[in-house]
Scaffold this motif. Sequence first.
Motif, PDB file in Angstrom:
ATOM      1  N   SER A   1       3.241  11.102 -11.586  1.00 43.92           N
ATOM      2  CA  SER A   1       2.571  10.110 -10.743  1.00 43.92           C
ATOM      3  C   SER A   1       2.072   8.968 -11.619  1.00 43.92           C
ATOM      4  O   SER A   1       1.798   9.149 -12.800  1.00 43.92           O
ATOM      5  CB  SER A   1       1.408  10.738  -9.977  1.00 43.92           C
TER       6      SER A   1
ATOM      7  N   PHE B   1       2.140   1.689  -3.505  1.00 44.97           N
ATOM      8  CA  PHE B   1       1.084   2.220  -4.363  1.00 44.97           C
ATOM      9  C   PHE B   1       0.919   3.725  -4.141  1.00 44.97           C
ATOM     10  O   PHE B   1       0.855   4.501  -5.100  1.00 44.97           O
ATOM     11  CB  PHE B   1      -0.234   1.486  -4.090  1.00 44.97           C
ATOM     12  N   LEU B   2       0.862   4.131  -2.871  1.00 46.41           N
ATOM     13  CA  LEU B   2       0.674   5.553  -2.568  1.00 46.41           C
ATOM     14  C   LEU B   2       1.867   6.399  -2.990  1.00 46.41           C
ATOM     15  O   LEU B   2       1.693   7.506  -3.507  1.00 46.41           O
ATOM     16  CB  LEU B   2       0.392   5.743  -1.074  1.00 46.41           C
TER      17      LEU B   2
ATOM     18  N   LEU C   1       1.666   6.854  -6.602  1.00 41.75           N
ATOM     19  CA  LEU C   1       0.511   7.690  -6.933  1.00 41.75           C
ATOM     20  C   LEU C   1       0.804   9.168  -6.711  1.00 41.75           C
ATOM     21  O   LEU C   1       0.389  10.017  -7.510  1.00 41.75           O
ATOM     22  CB  LEU C   1      -0.707   7.261  -6.100  1.00 41.75           C
ATOM     23  N   ILE C   2       1.531   9.496  -5.654  1.00 37.28           N
ATOM     24  CA  ILE C   2       1.818  10.908  -5.363  1.00 37.28           C
ATOM     25  C   ILE C   2       3.145  11.366  -5.969  1.00 37.28           C
ATOM     26  O   ILE C   2       3.594  12.478  -5.697  1.00 37.28           O
ATOM     27  CB  ILE C   2       1.802  11.188  -3.843  1.00 37.28           C
TER      28      ILE C   2
ATOM     29  N   ALA D   1       0.840  -1.205   0.000  1.00 33.56           N
ATOM     30  CA  ALA D   1       0.000   0.000   0.000  1.00 33.56           C
ATOM     31  C   ALA D   1       0.878   1.259   0.000  1.00 33.56           C
ATOM     32  O   ALA D   1       0.577   2.228  -0.706  1.00 33.56           O
ATOM     33  CB  ALA D   1      -0.936  -0.005   1.204  1.00 33.56           C
ATOM     34  N   PHE D   2       1.977   1.240   0.789  1.00 33.54           N
ATOM     35  CA  PHE D   2       2.913   2.356   0.761  1.00 33.54           C
ATOM     36  C   PHE D   2       3.475   2.537  -0.645  1.00 33.54           C
ATOM     37  O   PHE D   2       3.579   3.664  -1.147  1.00 33.54           O
ATOM     38  CB  PHE D   2       4.068   2.147   1.744  1.00 33.54           C
TER      39      PHE D   2
END
Length: 109
Positions: free
Chosen positions: A75, A35-36, A39-40, A32-33
């Motif tokens: 991103s 992915f985030l 994404l950012i 999840a980290f």
Amino acid sequence: AALDVAAERRMRLFQVNRIMGSILAILEILLAFRFLLRLIAANADSGFAMLIYGITGVFVAPFNGLIATPTSGGSSLEVTTLIAMAVYALIFWGIAYVMRIVADLQSSR
């Protein structure tokens, strides 16, 4: 005192399931980290991003190239990471399910 073999087996199964669940939770959090951070558009040269990408790269590698990763302004929506998260959750669930079935078969003897 008589030993309750079935209770001991259930306790071992419970402990193994807890360990597997903990491993899965850690893996899912790391993914999840990843992915985030993608994404950012986090700086890939920062220590934290390098650590996360280094650890999770092994787990995402089998899914690389599966589908295109949409990017915009640095991103990226790394859908392959989401797919990896789902696949690993299903694998862990499947292993736990099979272990329960085997334990039930052994206890019914």
